[in-house]
Motif scaffolding. Structure first.
Motif, PDB file in Angstrom:
ATOM      1  N   ARG A   6      12.151 -19.361  33.745  1.00 19.22           N
ATOM      2  CA  ARG A   6      11.477 -18.158  33.296  1.00 19.22           C
ATOM      3  C   ARG A   6      10.962 -17.390  34.504  1.00 19.22           C
ATOM      4  O   ARG A   6      10.591 -17.971  35.517  1.00 19.22           O
ATOM      5  CB  ARG A   6      10.288 -18.515  32.390  1.00 19.22           C
ATOM      6  N   THR A 132      12.537  -9.890  21.560  1.00 23.20           N
ATOM      7  CA  THR A 132      13.123 -10.751  22.579  1.00 23.20           C
ATOM      8  C   THR A 132      14.571 -11.107  22.247  1.00 23.20           C
ATOM      9  O   THR A 132      14.947 -11.236  21.084  1.00 23.20           O
ATOM     10  CB  THR A 132      12.323 -12.055  22.711  1.00 23.20           C
ATOM     11  N   GLU A 134      16.736 -14.142  23.782  1.00 20.70           N
ATOM     12  CA  GLU A 134      16.732 -15.257  24.732  1.00 20.70           C
ATOM     13  C   GLU A 134      17.982 -15.276  25.601  1.00 20.70           C
ATOM     14  O   GLU A 134      17.933 -15.671  26.763  1.00 20.70           O
ATOM     15  CB  GLU A 134      16.595 -16.578  23.976  1.00 20.70           C
ATOM     16  N   ALA A 137      17.375 -13.209  28.694  1.00 23.01           N
ATOM     17  CA  ALA A 137      16.114 -13.455  29.398  1.00 23.01           C
ATOM     18  C   ALA A 137      16.281 -13.581  30.908  1.00 23.01           C
ATOM     19  O   ALA A 137      15.339 -13.336  31.656  1.00 23.01           O
ATOM     20  CB  ALA A 137      15.448 -14.706  28.851  1.00 23.01           C
ATOM     21  N   GLU A 177      10.410 -21.157  15.161  1.00 21.10           N
ATOM     22  CA  GLU A 177      11.733 -21.179  15.795  1.00 21.10           C
ATOM     23  C   GLU A 177      12.764 -21.941  14.963  1.00 21.10           C
ATOM     24  O   GLU A 177      13.966 -21.863  15.238  1.00 21.10           O
ATOM     25  CB  GLU A 177      11.663 -21.768  17.200  1.00 21.10           C
TER      26      GLU A 177
END
Length: 359
Positions: A6, A132, A134, A137, A177
């Motif tokens: 991240r 978002t 992923e 990202a 999730e």
């Protein structure tokens, strides 16, 4: 495959680091090789440090508290050399400074096999919970983080200055999730000019529906409205989809698409402004079995612009990136972008980034 790194702009998600200190450092050289305003390079750096506390240790099961601060050094490469609307580097702030980055409490009120209810209250980035993708990202361009139909329309709660808000989440599983159907609603600070005055300049209302019709598939449908006292309001909507295309024991290939638009109450001015955004891309985690933390990403983005004055054309960009895991917690990311019509006004640009990430 193991999780990709991240950026320093993103705190650990709940459940990743339940209690304890965390720290991230990103430093990068950003170079505009040709086109845009002029050729040139600069160094950006972002450092974040904070503490996560599992509320169970305080007798508050299902809760998490996060506090973090951020320091930035920026070379303003976009402003000086590229001239694009979105920033080739999502780590580049407006100027050097230190800020309070996160200060929030997240609480799981209900966690049953068929239903969950949780809230987050405090200071956080909007894209931590909404908008978002992923699979996008690890891309460097800021458009793949906070959606440009929001970030280019008002001072939204995002890097480099987060705002205050309350988000409520419900889903049909014990954890969001894993829910096949989930719903989020957020009441967020409208203009993040001063963190100490969260709702003096209006509010952002945003709602998002998450659908997981099958394993490896995620659809997000969202809408928002933004109101500031004394000004005309803004409304927008977005759609994103992610699909696992290939899954092996040590690797996975995922695709994503995103599209969004904003409806302005006031007519456009002389400078081009963003009215829509679309993107498509691929993320290949662990492309080589011997390198489980490497990530390859390829993506295309398109900004629909409008202006009362003539301009060269809509801004679009192609980005290719590879993350090398050099050692535990250390990653090197070369990134190359081709930006067509930066800002809708300038010659096509080639931008390169070399980023070092330490966590």
């Amino acid at each position: 495959s193991e999780a990709a790194p991240r950026a320093a702009t993103t705190p650990p998600a709940p459940g990743e680091e339940q209690s304890g200190l965390f720290a991230h450092l990103d430093s990068e050289v950003v170079s505009n090789f040709s086109g845009g305003l002029q050729s040139g390079s600069g160094l950006n750096a972002v450092a974040t440090a904070g503490y996560n506390l599992d509320g169970a240790s305080l007798g508050l099961p299902g809760s998490q508290f996060t506090l973090s601060a951020m320091a930035l050094h920026t070379a303003q490469v976009r402003e000086k050399y590229v001239g694009s609307i979105t920033n080739p580097s999502g780590l580049e702030g407006e100027f050097d400074r230190g800020v309070l980055d996160n200060l929030w409490w997240q609480q799981a009120w209900l966690s049953r096999d068929d239903f969950s209810l949780s809230t987050r209250l405090g200071l956080y980035a909007l894209e931590d919970l909404f908008l978002t993708s992923e699979s996008a990202a690890q891309l460097a361009n800021s458009a793949f983080g906070m959606d440009p139909t929001l970030s280019e329309s008002f001072a939204v709660s995002t890097f480099p200055k987060n705002g205050s808000g309350l988000t409520v989440e419900v889903g049909n599983a014990a954890e969001m999730e894993n829910a096949s159907i989930g719903l989020r609603y957020g009441l967020i600070q409208g203009e993040v000019a001063e963190q100490s005055k969260p709702f003096d300049s209006g509010a952002l209302h945003i709602a998002e529906l998450d659908l997981r019709p099958s394993e490896g598939t995620l659809l997000k449908i969202g809408g928002w409205t933004h109101h500031v006292s004394g000004e005309a309001g803004l409304n927008g909507a977005y759609l994103s989809a992610e699909q696992r295309l290939l899954a092996e024991e040590s690797s996975s290939l995922n695709g994503f698409i995103r599209t969004s638009f904003v409806d302005f109450s006031e007519p456009a001015g002389d400078s081009p402004r963003v009215k829509s955004f679309s993107a498509i891309g691929l993320n290949y985690a662990a492309p080589f079995a011997a390198r489980p933390k490497d990530v390859f990403t390829l993506a295309y983005g398109y900004l629909g612009l409008e202006s009362t004055a003539e301009f060269k054309g809509d801004e679009s960009f192609v980005e290719i990136s590879y993350i090398f895991n050099l050692a535990r917690g250390i990653y090197l990311q070369p990134d190359l972008q081709y930006i067509q019509n930066p800002g809708g006004l300038y010659d096509n640009a080639w931008v390169g980034i070399l980023r070092l990430h330490i966590e």
